[in-house]
Write an enzyme that holds these catalytic residues in place. Structure first.
Site, PDB file in Angstrom:
ATOM      1  CB  CYS A   1      -0.963  -0.005   1.180  1.00 18.19           C
ATOM      2  SG  CYS A   1      -0.332   0.697   2.694  1.00 18.19           S
ATOM      3  CD  GLU A   2      -0.716   5.512  -3.497  1.00 17.39           C
ATOM      4  OE1 GLU A   2      -0.050   5.196  -4.487  1.00 17.39           O
ATOM      5  OE2 GLU A   2      -1.635   6.353  -3.523  1.00 17.39           O
ATOM      6  CG  HIS A   3      -2.243   5.372   1.871  1.00 21.06           C
ATOM      7  ND1 HIS A   3      -3.385   4.678   1.581  1.00 21.06           N
ATOM      8  CD2 HIS A   3      -2.220   6.437   1.033  1.00 21.06           C
ATOM      9  CE1 HIS A   3      -4.053   5.300   0.620  1.00 21.06           C
ATOM     10  NE2 HIS A   3      -3.360   6.365   0.266  1.00 21.06           N
ATOM     11  CG  HIS A   4       0.118   2.640   6.196  1.00 22.87           C
ATOM     12  ND1 HIS A   4      -1.119   2.547   5.587  1.00 22.87           N
ATOM     13  CD2 HIS A   4      -0.014   3.521   7.212  1.00 22.87           C
ATOM     14  CE1 HIS A   4      -1.977   3.331   6.232  1.00 22.87           C
ATOM     15  NE2 HIS A   4      -1.332   3.932   7.217  1.00 22.87           N
TER      16      HIS A   4
ATOM     17  CD  GLN B   1      -8.310  -4.471  -2.629  1.00 29.98           C
ATOM     18  OE1 GLN B   1      -7.956  -4.397  -1.464  1.00 29.98           O
ATOM     19  NE2 GLN B   1      -9.319  -5.221  -3.030  1.00 29.98           N
TER      20      GLN B   1
ATOM     21  CG  HIS C   1      -5.422  -3.585   2.587  1.00 22.80           C
ATOM     22  ND1 HIS C   1      -4.909  -2.602   1.759  1.00 22.80           N
ATOM     23  CD2 HIS C   1      -6.382  -4.212   1.871  1.00 22.80           C
ATOM     24  CE1 HIS C   1      -5.548  -2.640   0.598  1.00 22.80           C
ATOM     25  NE2 HIS C   1      -6.454  -3.606   0.643  1.00 22.80           N
TER      26      HIS C   1
ATOM     27  CB  CYS D   1      -1.755  -0.551   6.549  1.00 26.42           C
ATOM     28  SG  CYS D   1      -2.982  -0.469   5.247  1.00 26.42           S
TER      29      CYS D   1
END
Ligand SMILES: [Zn+2]
Length: 241
Positions: free
Chosen positions: A127-130, A168, A196, A198
């Site tokens: 995931c690009e956030h975490h 996603q 996920h 995260c």
């Protein structure tokens, strides 16, 4: 980084036993090579961008290790920056791949116009956030307009887009659009089911939750019956728990 230029220099001007030993030490430092000098001379460093990136990643991991209170010099962690950098390069190799090269002409004019579905394609993404993993299964279907693509290429397309930093929803859409682009079919349907890390390991800490996303193009979007047929074919209890 340790500067070996002096010992290397003395090796060149005074070749004796100790200098030979220090050269061996120099040669054996595989994970932390001196990149500034060669035999005491400053050289034009001609590293490929991949090597430069890897070194930068390794340096970043060392900083992160220090930041969490660890000692990057302790035995168990000595090779960790290198391992993490290599793992990260592997997990993001989709950035250096292209749809064109991946498909590599494996498109065939079969005159086939019925649904083609590949179910349960395992995928692993970050995931690009975490930058934490999310993983699950993808189901990819299309209804050709004469042209079909090798079945393994559908899995390869899922893999290429998965091995990037993703959300996603976008990943699902990119896979659908890629198939639309290469085949110009009557329609494409992609459903992805994923868990996920995260959400499981941090944040709301809900390990049992999973997320479903779908992207429908063309006839799958327009025709209820076609969409229902697809959803019926993929309906199953996810088996990754
Ligand atoms: Zn996340």
């Amino acid at each position: 980084m340790t500067d070996f230029s002096n010992s290397s220099n003395s090796n060149k001007t005074n070749p004796d036993i100790s200098a030979t030993v220090s050269t061996d030490v120099y040669n054996n430092i595989a994970t932390r090579p001196d990149r500034n000098t060669h035999n005491g001379q400053v050289v034009n460093i001609n590293l490929s961008p991949e090597e430069v990136n890897k070194q930068q990643m390794m340096d970043s991991v060392t900083i992160m290790l220090k930041s969490v209170g660890e000692d990057p010099e302790r035995e168990g962690l000595l090779k960790t920056p290198k391992r993490v950098a290599e793992a990260m390069q592997f997990l993001t190799q989709g950035y250096s791949q292209s749809l064109e090269k991946l498909v590599n002409g494996a498109i065939f004019d079969e005159g086939h116009n019925e649904m083609v579905l590949v179910r349960d394609i395992d995928f692993f993404s970050l995931c690009e956030h975490h930058m934490l993993p999310f993983m699950g299964r993808a189901h990819v279907a299309y209804i050709p307009n004469q042209k079909v693509v090798g079945l393994s290429k559908l899995a390869r397309i899922v893999e290429m887009y998965s091995r990037r930093l993703q959300v996603q929803e976008r990943l699902t859409r990119q896979i659908a659009e890629a198939i639309q682009t290469i085949l110009d079919p009557q329609g494409v349907a992609v459903v992805m089911e994923a868990t996920h890390m995260c959400m499981a390991m941090r944040g709301v800490q809900k390990p049992g939750s999973w997320t479903v996303t779908s992207a429908m193009i063309g006839i799958f979007q327009e025709e209820n019956k076609t969409r229902e047929e697809f959803l019926g074919l993929i309906r199953h209890k996810p088996s990754f728990f």
